[in-house]
Design an enzyme around this catalytic site. Structure first.
Site, PDB file in Angstrom:
ATOM      1  N   PHE A  13     -10.919   9.037 -62.646  1.00 21.12           N
ATOM      2  CA  PHE A  13     -11.530  10.066 -61.788  1.00 21.12           C
ATOM      3  C   PHE A  13     -10.528  10.584 -60.749  1.00 21.12           C
ATOM      4  CE2 PHE A  13     -14.112  10.196 -57.678  1.00 21.12           C
ATOM      5  CZ  PHE A  13     -14.471  11.535 -57.799  1.00 21.12           C
ATOM      6  N   ASP A  34      -2.096   5.154 -68.768  1.00 21.67           N
ATOM      7  CA  ASP A  34      -3.547   4.932 -68.864  1.00 21.67           C
ATOM      8  C   ASP A  34      -3.933   4.985 -70.338  1.00 21.67           C
ATOM      9  OD1 ASP A  34      -6.421   4.933 -68.574  1.00 21.67           O
ATOM     10  OD2 ASP A  34      -6.162   5.742 -66.559  1.00 21.67           O
ATOM     11  N   LEU A  78      -3.376   3.498 -59.290  1.00 23.21           N
ATOM     12  CA  LEU A  78      -4.832   3.707 -59.315  1.00 23.21           C
ATOM     13  C   LEU A  78      -5.508   2.808 -60.348  1.00 23.21           C
ATOM     14  CD1 LEU A  78      -4.310   7.529 -59.519  1.00 23.21           C
ATOM     15  CD2 LEU A  78      -5.628   6.523 -57.656  1.00 23.21           C
ATOM     16  N   GLU A 123     -14.145  -1.747 -49.709  1.00 18.24           N
ATOM     17  CA  GLU A 123     -14.897  -2.991 -49.929  1.00 18.24           C
ATOM     18  C   GLU A 123     -14.162  -4.208 -49.392  1.00 18.24           C
ATOM     19  OE1 GLU A 123     -17.008  -4.071 -53.368  1.00 18.24           O
ATOM     20  OE2 GLU A 123     -17.667  -2.042 -53.779  1.00 18.24           O
ATOM     21  N   TYR A 165     -14.153  -8.281 -56.822  1.00 16.86           N
ATOM     22  CA  TYR A 165     -13.361  -7.049 -56.701  1.00 16.86           C
ATOM     23  C   TYR A 165     -12.713  -6.965 -55.325  1.00 16.86           C
ATOM     24  CZ  TYR A 165     -12.880  -1.877 -56.154  1.00 16.86           C
ATOM     25  OH  TYR A 165     -12.449  -0.590 -55.909  1.00 16.86           O
ATOM     26  N   ASP A 316     -24.733  -6.681 -51.408  1.00 21.06           N
ATOM     27  CA  ASP A 316     -24.303  -5.316 -51.080  1.00 21.06           C
ATOM     28  C   ASP A 316     -23.468  -5.266 -49.803  1.00 21.06           C
ATOM     29  OD1 ASP A 316     -24.087  -2.615 -51.471  1.00 21.06           O
ATOM     30  OD2 ASP A 316     -26.243  -2.237 -51.531  1.00 21.06           O
ATOM     31  N   ARG A 320     -20.659   1.488 -44.260  1.00 19.73           N
ATOM     32  CA  ARG A 320     -19.214   1.779 -44.314  1.00 19.73           C
ATOM     33  C   ARG A 320     -18.903   3.016 -43.488  1.00 19.73           C
ATOM     34  NH1 ARG A 320     -18.587   1.563 -50.857  1.00 19.73           N
ATOM     35  NH2 ARG A 320     -18.729  -0.703 -51.089  1.00 19.73           N
TER      36      ARG A 320
HETATM   37  P1  NAD Z   1     -11.551   5.104 -62.564  1.00 19.98           P
HETATM   38  O1  NAD Z   1     -12.213   3.938 -63.185  1.00 19.98           O
HETATM   39  O2  NAD Z   1     -12.094   6.447 -62.809  1.00 19.98           O
HETATM   40  O3  NAD Z   1     -10.008   5.111 -62.944  1.00 19.98           O
HETATM   41  C1  NAD Z   1      -9.246   3.937 -63.083  1.00 19.98           C
HETATM   42  C2  NAD Z   1      -8.343   4.165 -64.283  1.00 19.98           C
HETATM   43  O4  NAD Z   1      -7.486   3.021 -64.407  1.00 19.98           O
HETATM   44  C3  NAD Z   1      -9.108   4.290 -65.608  1.00 19.98           C
HETATM   45  O5  NAD Z   1      -8.803   5.516 -66.231  1.00 19.98           O
HETATM   46  C4  NAD Z   1      -8.639   3.099 -66.437  1.00 19.98           C
HETATM   47  O6  NAD Z   1      -8.530   3.385 -67.821  1.00 19.98           O
HETATM   48  C5  NAD Z   1      -7.280   2.837 -65.793  1.00 19.98           C
HETATM   49  N1  NAD Z   1      -6.811   1.475 -66.009  1.00 19.98           N
HETATM   50  C6  NAD Z   1      -7.494   0.318 -65.895  1.00 19.98           C
HETATM   51  N2  NAD Z   1      -6.712  -0.724 -66.203  1.00 19.98           N
HETATM   52  C7  NAD Z   1      -5.497  -0.211 -66.542  1.00 19.98           C
HETATM   53  C8  NAD Z   1      -4.277  -0.769 -66.954  1.00 19.98           C
HETATM   54  N3  NAD Z   1      -4.125  -2.099 -67.095  1.00 19.98           N
HETATM   55  N4  NAD Z   1      -3.240   0.050 -67.186  1.00 19.98           N
HETATM   56  C9  NAD Z   1      -3.362   1.386 -67.040  1.00 19.98           C
HETATM   57  N5  NAD Z   1      -4.496   1.985 -66.662  1.00 19.98           N
HETATM   58  C10 NAD Z   1      -5.554   1.187 -66.403  1.00 19.98           C
HETATM   59  O7  NAD Z   1     -11.510   4.810 -60.984  1.00 19.98           O
HETATM   60  P2  NAD Z   1     -11.191   5.811 -59.780  1.00 19.98           P
HETATM   61  O8  NAD Z   1     -12.465   6.129 -59.109  1.00 19.98           O
HETATM   62  O9  NAD Z   1     -10.282   6.889 -60.228  1.00 19.98           O
HETATM   63  O10 NAD Z   1     -10.414   4.819 -58.805  1.00 19.98           O
HETATM   64  C11 NAD Z   1      -9.013   4.737 -58.762  1.00 19.98           C
HETATM   65  C12 NAD Z   1      -8.591   3.703 -57.743  1.00 19.98           C
HETATM   66  O11 NAD Z   1      -9.187   3.948 -56.472  1.00 19.98           O
HETATM   67  C13 NAD Z   1      -8.969   2.263 -58.096  1.00 19.98           C
HETATM   68  O12 NAD Z   1      -7.944   1.400 -57.661  1.00 19.98           O
HETATM   69  C14 NAD Z   1     -10.215   1.993 -57.290  1.00 19.98           C
HETATM   70  O13 NAD Z   1     -10.379   0.634 -57.017  1.00 19.98           O
HETATM   71  C15 NAD Z   1      -9.933   2.802 -56.042  1.00 19.98           C
HETATM   72  N6  NAD Z   1     -11.156   3.241 -55.369  1.00 19.98           N
HETATM   73  C16 NAD Z   1     -11.853   4.335 -55.786  1.00 19.98           C
HETATM   74  C17 NAD Z   1     -12.972   4.748 -55.080  1.00 19.98           C
HETATM   75  C18 NAD Z   1     -13.757   5.977 -55.411  1.00 19.98           C
HETATM   76  O14 NAD Z   1     -14.568   6.406 -54.591  1.00 19.98           O
HETATM   77  N7  NAD Z   1     -13.557   6.589 -56.572  1.00 19.98           N
HETATM   78  C19 NAD Z   1     -13.391   4.028 -53.982  1.00 19.98           C
HETATM   79  C20 NAD Z   1     -12.666   2.898 -53.613  1.00 19.98           C
HETATM   80  C21 NAD Z   1     -11.555   2.512 -54.303  1.00 19.98           C
HETATM   81  C1  UGA Z   2     -18.117   1.479 -54.955  1.00 19.54           C
HETATM   82  C2  UGA Z   2     -17.230   0.724 -55.938  1.00 19.54           C
HETATM   83  O1  UGA Z   2     -17.142  -0.617 -55.608  1.00 19.54           O
HETATM   84  C3  UGA Z   2     -15.847   1.159 -55.982  1.00 19.54           C
HETATM   85  O2  UGA Z   2     -15.648   2.157 -56.908  1.00 19.54           O
HETATM   86  C4  UGA Z   2     -15.262   1.542 -54.692  1.00 19.54           C
HETATM   87  O3  UGA Z   2     -14.324   0.570 -54.370  1.00 19.54           O
HETATM   88  C5  UGA Z   2     -16.253   1.657 -53.555  1.00 19.54           C
HETATM   89  O4  UGA Z   2     -17.465   2.199 -54.013  1.00 19.54           O
HETATM   90  C6  UGA Z   2     -15.735   2.555 -52.488  1.00 19.54           C
HETATM   91  O5  UGA Z   2     -16.023   3.734 -52.457  1.00 19.54           O
HETATM   92  O6  UGA Z   2     -14.969   2.093 -51.689  1.00 19.54           O
HETATM   93  P1  UGA Z   2     -20.458   0.956 -53.978  1.00 19.54           P
HETATM   94  O7  UGA Z   2     -20.503   2.086 -53.031  1.00 19.54           O
HETATM   95  O8  UGA Z   2     -21.191  -0.264 -53.575  1.00 19.54           O
HETATM   96  O9  UGA Z   2     -18.961   0.556 -54.293  1.00 19.54           O
HETATM   97  O10 UGA Z   2     -20.972   1.360 -55.432  1.00 19.54           O
HETATM   98  P2  UGA Z   2     -21.984   2.464 -55.953  1.00 19.54           P
HETATM   99  O11 UGA Z   2     -22.245   2.200 -57.385  1.00 19.54           O
HETATM  100  O12 UGA Z   2     -21.483   3.807 -55.639  1.00 19.54           O
HETATM  101  O13 UGA Z   2     -23.320   2.107 -55.172  1.00 19.54           O
HETATM  102  C7  UGA Z   2     -23.627   2.587 -53.883  1.00 19.54           C
HETATM  103  C8  UGA Z   2     -24.974   2.026 -53.456  1.00 19.54           C
HETATM  104  O14 UGA Z   2     -25.990   2.558 -54.319  1.00 19.54           O
HETATM  105  C9  UGA Z   2     -25.140   0.510 -53.523  1.00 19.54           C
HETATM  106  O15 UGA Z   2     -25.946   0.110 -52.447  1.00 19.54           O
HETATM  107  C10 UGA Z   2     -25.909   0.283 -54.832  1.00 19.54           C
HETATM  108  O16 UGA Z   2     -26.669  -0.902 -54.806  1.00 19.54           O
HETATM  109  C11 UGA Z   2     -26.789   1.506 -54.850  1.00 19.54           C
HETATM  110  N1  UGA Z   2     -27.280   1.982 -56.183  1.00 19.54           N
HETATM  111  C12 UGA Z   2     -26.414   2.153 -57.213  1.00 19.54           C
HETATM  112  C13 UGA Z   2     -28.633   2.303 -56.331  1.00 19.54           C
HETATM  113  O17 UGA Z   2     -29.451   2.129 -55.397  1.00 19.54           O
HETATM  114  N2  UGA Z   2     -29.056   2.785 -57.527  1.00 19.54           N
HETATM  115  C14 UGA Z   2     -28.231   2.980 -58.571  1.00 19.54           C
HETATM  116  O18 UGA Z   2     -28.712   3.453 -59.636  1.00 19.54           O
HETATM  117  C15 UGA Z   2     -26.861   2.650 -58.409  1.00 19.54           C
END
Ligand code: NAD
Ligand code: UGA
Length: 364
Positions: A13, A34, A78, A123, A165, A316, A320
């Protein structure tokens, strides 16, 4: 000037949006890893982008990865498993993907002195101190605001495997910092707070299987005319930031290495705080507007226990609320797009992508 980038997990993403932003500038040559590249097919023919369609953990990739890291000005990491439904159901894979597989990357960056920008998570802060205090004290920002430099990490007990995690990410951060202190590794740690936007996760049964993050869970419920499920009543709070503003923050870090290096940044939007129950309500009303179908205003929302929804060992994060002072002062970055606009844009994308065959009529 940062020109050569290595991007690990570039097909996800955030990676897909970062490529959308960086490649058209022509300023970057990007080598990505990836195994999943459905979201970045639009970039596969770009001469400034080279994809290794495999995981960084694959032994055969080690030499290529080491060479790329040696040549690069910066590595953006990522790669992760970052879906809460997997933290307590695939804990070993989660620890492996978020810590063990990243360990050699950190070592290689340290060996070559290459700047490592690694994605952690909000987190790592875990639960807030406020959640353990009596009601009158909970509203005091010093007990709930998440500050990169002073807030302690509060996680639940070992049997609550939700924290695999967060603890793997926290250890990865500590590893990076230790390499910085002992071997001079230049680093940046990014702690995202709930980025929302097009291409986040997947819709179960259409282009993926399992339980995605909350945005796609709620979208899936709306598209399939099934009830939206609130885990434990939906009282948890999140701040939600537009993916477009989030990747702009990353681009600013790359353009301002002197400000970004050796820093930890929260990337979030303080003004977009919502409970999950409010989020469900906003999303159903937004979808009523997008589809012109007023029955969505009353789309069913039900409460389920976390044990029913995620299985044993879930716990949970209660709230945040990031401090974003550092991103503002060092990067000139503050998120401004209001939640309603983020939802309108994101849900329009999901509707256009998946909304063709919505079952007729409202759910009873
Ligand atoms: P995502 O799951 O969409 O993307 C992660 C990508 O990493 C995937 O495409 C997956 O195929 C790839 N991947 C996993 N293992 C791999 C490996 N061994 N080698 C190469 N590629 C690999 O997640 P995202 O939302 O794009 O998040 C990216 C980063 O940001 C992550 O580190 C995640 O923990 C962090 N993050 C995202 C959010 C958010 O709001 N999206 C919030 C907090 C943290
Ligand atoms: C997420 C993920 O852990 C990570 O991708 C990322 O590290 C983190 O967000 C972040 O942004 O830092 P979280 O927000 O807990 O964590 O995950 P979500 O699936 O987005 O859930 C958000 C909240 O919605 C939680 O309280 C969960 O219990 C709730 N939820 C989720 C519902 O009430 N209904 C659903 O169908 C899904």
């Amino acid at each position: 000037m940062v020109r050569k980038l290595v991007m690990l997990g570039c097909g996800g993403f955030i990676g897909s949006h970062l490529l959308d932003l960086l490649l058209p500038t022509g300023d970057y040559e990007i080598e990505g890893w990836d195994p999943d590249y459905q979201k970045i097919e639009q970039h596969l023919n770009n001469p400034n982008f080279h994809l290794h369609a495999c995981g960084i953990h694959e032994g055969s990739e080690r030499a290529a990865l080491g060479d790329a890291i040696e040549r690069a000005d910066a590595v953006v990491n990522l790669a992760a498993i970052c879906n809460p439904a997997e933290y307590n159901t695939r804990p070993l894979d989660v620890i492996r993907a978020n810590f063990l597989d990243i360990y050699p990357v950190v070592e290689m960056c340290a060996d070559h002195g290459t700047w490592l920008m690694t994605f952690s998570t909000c987190e790592v802060y875990g639960r807030t101190l406020a959640g353990y205090l009596p009601e009158p004290l909970r509203g005091n920002p010093q007990y709930f605001e998440l500050d990169e430099e002073i807030t302690p990490f509060i996680m639940g007990p070992i049997r609550n495997q939700r924290w695999t995690y967060a603890t793997a990410k926290a250890l990865m951060e500590r590893l990076v910092y230790a390499y910085h202190k002992e071997h001079g590794l230049p680093f940046t740690v990014v702690r995202p707070l709930n980025f929302f936007g097009p291409r986040m996760d997947y819709i179960p049964g259409r282009d993926g299987e399992g339980t995605p993050r909350v945005l796609a869970c709620f979208m899936s419920a709306l598209l399939n005319r099934e009830p939206m499920q609130l885990v434990d009543g939906g009282t948890a709070r999140r701040t939600i930031v537009s993916i477009y503003e989030a990747v702009d923050a990353i681009a600013r870090m790359l353009r301002r290495p002197e400000q970004a290096k050796n820093q930890i940044f929260n990337i979030g939007n303080r003004n977009n705080e919502t409970t999950i129950a409010e989020l469900a309500d906003r999303m159903r009303r937004t979808y009523a507007r997008i589809t012109g179908d007023a029955s969505y205003d009353e789309h069913p929302i039900v409460s389920v226990s976390s044990e029913q929804f995620y299985g044993e060992g879930y716990e949970d994060c209660d709230r945040r609320m990031p401090s974003t002072v550092k991103a503002a002062s060092l990067l000139g970055w503050t998120a401004k797009i209001p939640l309603d606009e983020v939802l309108e844009d994101t849900m329009t994308y999901f509707h256009n992508t998946y909304g063709q065959n919505i079952p007729a009529g409202a759910l009873a």
